[in-house]
Design a protein around this motif. Structure first.
Motif, PDB file in Angstrom:
ATOM      1  N   VAL A  14      -9.029  -1.627   9.539  1.00 55.22           N
ATOM      2  CA  VAL A  14      -8.537  -0.176   9.116  1.00 55.22           C
ATOM      3  C   VAL A  14      -7.407  -0.119   8.059  1.00 55.22           C
ATOM      4  O   VAL A  14      -7.863   0.883   7.040  1.00 55.22           O
ATOM      5  CB  VAL A  14      -7.981   0.213  10.307  1.00 55.22           C
ATOM      6  CG1 VAL A  14      -7.313   1.646  10.238  1.00 55.22           C
ATOM      7  CG2 VAL A  14      -8.785   0.386  11.463  1.00 55.22           C
ATOM      8  N   SER A  15      -6.508  -0.984   7.787  1.00 52.38           N
ATOM      9  CA  SER A  15      -5.769  -0.998   6.635  1.00 52.38           C
ATOM     10  C   SER A  15      -6.583  -1.154   5.364  1.00 52.38           C
ATOM     11  O   SER A  15      -5.900  -0.518   4.468  1.00 52.38           O
ATOM     12  CB  SER A  15      -4.648  -2.087   6.735  1.00 52.38           C
ATOM     13  OG  SER A  15      -3.765  -1.956   7.812  1.00 52.38           O
ATOM     14  N   SER A  23       0.919  -1.188  -0.125  1.00 48.47           N
ATOM     15  CA  SER A  23      -0.076   0.000  -0.133  1.00 48.47           C
ATOM     16  C   SER A  23       0.706   1.126   0.104  1.00 48.47           C
ATOM     17  O   SER A  23       0.351   2.333  -0.679  1.00 48.47           O
ATOM     18  CB  SER A  23      -0.996  -0.021   1.236  1.00 48.47           C
ATOM     19  OG  SER A  23      -1.879   1.227   1.496  1.00 48.47           O
ATOM     20  N   GLU A  24       1.773   1.361   0.970  1.00 47.70           N
ATOM     21  CA  GLU A  24       2.646   2.554   0.897  1.00 47.70           C
ATOM     22  C   GLU A  24       3.728   2.550  -0.456  1.00 47.70           C
ATOM     23  O   GLU A  24       3.880   3.847  -0.730  1.00 47.70           O
ATOM     24  CB  GLU A  24       3.820   2.217   1.953  1.00 47.70           C
ATOM     25  CG  GLU A  24       3.039   2.426   3.467  1.00 47.70           C
ATOM     26  CD  GLU A  24       2.488   3.847   3.759  1.00 47.70           C
ATOM     27  OE1 GLU A  24       2.700   4.799   2.912  1.00 47.70           O
ATOM     28  OE2 GLU A  24       2.065   4.018   4.944  1.00 47.70           O
ATOM     29  N   TYR A  45      -1.699  -1.045  -4.947  1.00 47.16           N
ATOM     30  CA  TYR A  45      -2.995  -1.123  -4.056  1.00 47.16           C
ATOM     31  C   TYR A  45      -3.539  -2.397  -4.547  1.00 47.16           C
ATOM     32  O   TYR A  45      -4.347  -3.117  -3.536  1.00 47.16           O
ATOM     33  CB  TYR A  45      -4.181   0.000  -4.367  1.00 47.16           C
ATOM     34  CG  TYR A  45      -3.642   1.458  -3.714  1.00 47.16           C
ATOM     35  CD1 TYR A  45      -3.395   1.406  -2.368  1.00 47.16           C
ATOM     36  CD2 TYR A  45      -3.306   2.491  -4.709  1.00 47.16           C
ATOM     37  CE1 TYR A  45      -2.587   2.780  -2.046  1.00 47.16           C
ATOM     38  CE2 TYR A  45      -2.757   3.598  -4.093  1.00 47.16           C
ATOM     39  CZ  TYR A  45      -2.490   3.671  -2.816  1.00 47.16           C
ATOM     40  OH  TYR A  45      -2.004   4.635  -2.369  1.00 47.16           O
ATOM     41  N   ASP A  46      -3.530  -2.967  -5.707  1.00 43.24           N
ATOM     42  CA  ASP A  46      -4.316  -4.188  -6.051  1.00 43.24           C
ATOM     43  C   ASP A  46      -3.565  -5.248  -5.350  1.00 43.24           C
ATOM     44  O   ASP A  46      -4.347  -6.388  -4.811  1.00 43.24           O
ATOM     45  CB  ASP A  46      -3.950  -4.503  -7.642  1.00 43.24           C
ATOM     46  CG  ASP A  46      -5.109  -3.620  -8.389  1.00 43.24           C
ATOM     47  OD1 ASP A  46      -5.895  -3.214  -7.904  1.00 43.24           O
ATOM     48  OD2 ASP A  46      -4.727  -3.356  -9.565  1.00 43.24           O
ATOM     49  N   ASN A  47      -2.161  -5.286  -5.186  1.00 41.28           N
ATOM     50  CA  ASN A  47      -1.526  -6.499  -4.652  1.00 41.28           C
ATOM     51  C   ASN A  47      -1.752  -6.123  -3.064  1.00 41.28           C
ATOM     52  O   ASN A  47      -1.935  -7.072  -2.349  1.00 41.28           O
ATOM     53  CB  ASN A  47       0.011  -6.371  -4.727  1.00 41.28           C
ATOM     54  CG  ASN A  47       0.344  -6.735  -6.130  1.00 41.28           C
ATOM     55  OD1 ASN A  47      -0.294  -7.410  -6.684  1.00 41.28           O
ATOM     56  ND2 ASN A  47       1.393  -6.316  -6.464  1.00 41.28           N
ATOM     57  N   ALA A  48      -1.989  -4.786  -2.453  1.00 35.20           N
ATOM     58  CA  ALA A  48      -2.011  -4.589  -1.092  1.00 35.20           C
ATOM     59  C   ALA A  48      -3.430  -5.299  -0.826  1.00 35.20           C
ATOM     60  O   ALA A  48      -3.748  -6.091   0.330  1.00 35.20           O
ATOM     61  CB  ALA A  48      -2.151  -2.952  -0.813  1.00 35.20           C
ATOM     62  N   LEU A  49      -4.326  -5.103  -1.599  1.00 29.88           N
ATOM     63  CA  LEU A  49      -5.638  -5.575  -1.362  1.00 29.88           C
ATOM     64  C   LEU A  49      -5.732  -7.137  -1.217  1.00 29.88           C
ATOM     65  O   LEU A  49      -6.623  -7.727  -0.405  1.00 29.88           O
ATOM     66  CB  LEU A  49      -6.988  -4.977  -2.240  1.00 29.88           C
ATOM     67  CG  LEU A  49      -7.224  -3.580  -2.074  1.00 29.88           C
ATOM     68  CD1 LEU A  49      -7.929  -3.117  -3.333  1.00 29.88           C
ATOM     69  CD2 LEU A  49      -8.012  -3.215  -0.637  1.00 29.88           C
ATOM     70  N   GLU A  50      -4.807  -7.735  -2.150  1.00 30.85           N
ATOM     71  CA  GLU A  50      -4.773  -8.956  -2.262  1.00 30.85           C
ATOM     72  C   GLU A  50      -4.493  -9.865  -1.068  1.00 30.85           C
ATOM     73  O   GLU A  50      -5.048 -10.660  -0.327  1.00 30.85           O
ATOM     74  CB  GLU A  50      -4.055  -9.548  -3.366  1.00 30.85           C
ATOM     75  CG  GLU A  50      -3.978 -11.044  -3.438  1.00 30.85           C
ATOM     76  CD  GLU A  50      -2.697 -11.444  -4.365  1.00 30.85           C
ATOM     77  OE1 GLU A  50      -2.246 -12.703  -4.456  1.00 30.85           O
ATOM     78  OE2 GLU A  50      -2.331 -10.576  -5.414  1.00 30.85           O
ATOM     79  N   TYR A  51      -3.307  -9.174  -0.286  1.00 28.74           N
ATOM     80  CA  TYR A  51      -2.588  -9.651   1.005  1.00 28.74           C
ATOM     81  C   TYR A  51      -3.594  -9.317   1.961  1.00 28.74           C
ATOM     82  O   TYR A  51      -3.592  -9.903   3.181  1.00 28.74           O
ATOM     83  CB  TYR A  51      -1.286  -8.995   0.805  1.00 28.74           C
ATOM     84  CG  TYR A  51      -0.230 -10.239  -0.009  1.00 28.74           C
ATOM     85  CD1 TYR A  51       0.139 -11.338   0.663  1.00 28.74           C
ATOM     86  CD2 TYR A  51       0.018  -9.834  -1.331  1.00 28.74           C
ATOM     87  CE1 TYR A  51       0.789 -12.333  -0.008  1.00 28.74           C
ATOM     88  CE2 TYR A  51       0.672 -10.795  -2.157  1.00 28.74           C
ATOM     89  CZ  TYR A  51       1.203 -11.977  -1.321  1.00 28.74           C
ATOM     90  OH  TYR A  51       1.753 -12.965  -2.241  1.00 28.74           O
TER      91      TYR A  51
END
Length: 678
Positions: free
Chosen positions: A161-162, A134-135, A139-145
């Motif tokens: 929250v994340s 995310s940082e 965002y696609d990978n962030a949402l996957e994990y």
């Protein structure tokens, strides 16, 4: 996402509170858990004096140190531990998080990738990996994990929250490139879990505003009004929408209602909203007074400084506005408002070399920012090479007709310097003159240039090479435009022209030397005035003096609607009615109304129209009723290409050199070529 740092592996340490519930380190664990990082650092520093090799104490000391702000020392602590205990998962987890604290997100991402590979069931590693993605704005990978983290530990508050902020980040990316519908779909995901989430509500409303779905945005702000502490944001948004809907009075009323909900954390932004609303209503004195009060109360607030710059520009104090934005940039060189405001202030003065520079600076700080890109495109449209055409035909009830063809091109070597070239051809025919029904043609090629000297003065000139079958002429034009104060413009012009209205006049080879003074006054009170004075020397020895004056009221500014009164006067030294209309005195009085939307940003169908009626008096004759109208309409295919057709008619003697009822119809086009060379 900053609020989440320090919590990624905190659950791991909470285990120590249970395991060592009676441990001497228990107070330190609770300090970490409660966010008292400096106290925790000091506690474990003291503890290590008696047990310097305790792994848990060293980890906790590193965490307290890093979370208190000293990330370099924290990483040194973890590095020593990694060397002492190679491959220790717990230590490696803390090292990855330390890189998050120090904003080295790429390294953190690599470390978390290794941790997840080593143990895909670790909640702390998976959550950290998601946040690292995310940082890095992946965002696609962030949402996957984050989904995987929630599979490991369903309903975990930190993970939820994340996920919210990842969705906000993904939506922000879509908004950044103008894909607002996709952005809204992510805001709706957040609102499906919490219908009153303030971040999602505010951002959804902004996206709807960008889509010009003002009623839907208002509905969202109505929900936001019920969220404690967010009332001011709701009223600010609704005030802005009212202004966008051309209702500035409502905008002011709304923000005044919102002022009742202010506290110490919202008073400045609410007051600045009122500053804007007062300015939208042209109440600039009140707007500046409120800004002065804010400046006294909050002397170091940069938003107040930006407010001074913005309202100065809106009130046509462009140079002063630029000064405020320059002061803002000294304090904060990367300020979005400062850089784009400084560009806007110079653009308003015609100093687009500076405007280009600071729009590009804005984009250096805010890559692909939508407003800055729109501003840059506006500058390109103003300065890219342009080709314009004008084809029209005319006739009057004196038997005169004409065909006219004109093509013009402009090229700007620099934003302040413009060159132009115009070709104009006119063929005129008269059914009643000595050369009845015989076309007489005239053609002119006119190169020209203009230069913007400074924010107040622009100079220009043109040379016209005119040819007919009987003679050639070289004609000149010199012009200076001067802005005086905020609301006054003067134009002084000397030009030469050939009298080409009819075939007979073309044959007579009559040259006019004109000295023209134009004056324009435009006040915030919506009252305006325009005046024109022309002194003409005709090559046959005649002299003409003309004065035109107009007073009008701006009923509406967007789109333009105004009405007023015109007075016109001219006289000739000698009366030559058999050659051209040249009374000893002419007076005209008319009321008029005008409307247009050509400069409306989003207008596709465009129009310009003026209707006028009144009286004219020629010499000592009785007054006669007069009318005139000019209606143009067309289509703006894009900001770079437009086409308009028009028809105009007038029975005023002032409209025709011969004093006859005059009709004209034609077609205009303008094409701005996408060269983008400046």
């Amino acid at each position: 996402m900053n609020r989440l740092r320090g919590f990624f592996t905190l659950l791991f340490f909470m285990g120590y509170i249970v395991t060592y519930s009676q441990s001497p380190m228990t107070p330190g664990f609770k300090m970490l858990e409660g966010g008292q990082f400096e106290k925790a650092r000091d506690f474990f520093s003291e503890y290590l004096k008696t047990d310097s090799l305790n792994q848990t104490a060293l980890l906790c000391y590193g965490r307290g140190t890093g979370l208190a702000g000293n990330t370099t020392e924290a990483k040194e602590v973890f590095d020593k531990l990694q060397k002492r205990y190679p491959g220790n998962y717990e230590i490696d987890l803390n090292m990855a998080e330390a890189h998050m604290w120090s904003k080295d997100f790429k390294t953190a991402l690599e470390l978390y990738a290794d941790l997840v590979k080593r143990d895909s069931t670790s909640f702390a590693a998976t959550l950290g990996y998601a946040n690292a993605y995310s940082e890095n704005k992946e965002y696609d990978n962030a949402l996957e994990y984050i989904a995987k983290a929630l599979e490991i530990m369903p309903g975990n508050g930190n993970a939820l929250v994340s996920r919210k902020y990842m969705r906000l980040g993904k939506a922000s990316k879509y908004s950044y490139v103008g894909e607002f519908d996709k952005a809204i779909s992510y805001f709706d995901l957040i609102l499906a879990e919490n219908a009153k989430d303030p971040d999602a509500l505010i951002n959804k409303a902004q996206a709807l505003i960008s889509l010009k779905k003002y009623d839907e945005a208002n509905d969202v702000f109505e929900v936001l009004k019920s969220v404690s502490g967010k009332e001011v944001d709701a009223y600010l948004g609704m005030s802005r929408i009212a202004n966008l809907q051309k209702e500035p009075k409502d905008a002011l009323t709304i923000i005044e209602e919102g002022m009742a909900f202010t506290d110490s954390s919202t008073i400045v932004k609410a007051s600045l909203g009122k500053v804007n609303a007062l300015a939208w209503n042209k109440k600039f004195d009140e707007s500046f007074q409120l800004l002065k009060e804010l400046k006294t109360e909050y002397p170091d607030n940069l938003d107040v400084l930006a407010g001074f710059g913005r309202i100065n520009i809106w009130s046509k104090g462009f140079a002063k506005g630029a000064g405020y934005f320059e002061e803002l940039l000294k304090e904060k060189p990367g300020s979005f408002d400062g850089n784009l405001g400084y560009a806007d202030a110079h653009h308003a003065q015609g100093l687009d070399d500076v405007a280009f520079k600071y729009v590009r600076k804005t984009l250096e700080y805010y890559d692909e920012q939508r407003d800055a890109l729109k501003f840059l495109e506006k500058l390109y449209v103003a300065h890219d090479p342009t080709i314009s055409s004008h084809i029209y035909f005319s006739k009057d009830n004196g038997g005169n007709t004409s065909e006219n063809y004109q093509v013009s091109a402009t090229y700007d070597p620099t934003p302040r310097f413009r060159t132009s070239l115009t070709y104009y051809q006119r063929s005129a025919k008269s059914s009643v003159s000595e050369i009845a029904n015989q076309k007489v043609s005239v053609a002119t090629i006119s190169p020209g240039l203009s230069y913007k000297v400074n924010g107040r003065l622009k100079i220009g000139g043109e040379i016209g090479f005119l040819n007919t079958s009987e003679y050639q002429r070289v004609l000149g034009l010199l012009q200076a435009d001067l802005n005086v104060g905020k609301y006054q413009q003067f134009q002084l012009k000397y030009n030469q022209e050939m009298q080409t209205f009819t075939s007979e006049l073309i044959e007579r080879n009559l040259k006019l030397d004109n000295i023209t003074l134009n004056y324009n006054l435009s006040l915030p009170s919506k009252i305006g005035a325009y005046s024109q004075m022309i002194h003409t020397q005709v090559s046959d020895g005649n002299v003409r003096n003309l004065w035109f004056a107009s007073v009008y009221y701006d009923i509406k500014q967007s789109p333009v609607l105004k009405a007023g009164f015109n007075y016109s006067y001219f006289s000739f030294k000698e009366q030559l009615p058999s050659i051209y209309f040249s009374p000893d005195v002419f007076r005209g009085y008319e009321l008029f109304a005008a409307a247009e939307n050509v400069n409306e940003e989003d207008a596709k169908w465009i129009y310009q129209a003026i209707f006028a009626g009144g009286l004219q008096q020629i010499s000592s004759e009785k007054s006669q009723g007069i009318y005139r109208f000019d209606v143009k309409t067309g289509w703006k295919f894009s900001p770079r290409f437009m086409l308009m057709g028009y028809y105009m008619k007038s029975n005023s003697a002032a409209s025709s050199v011969q004093g006859f009822t005059y009709n004209e119809w034609g077609l205009k086009t303008k094409w701005v070529l996408p060269f983008r060379k400046l």
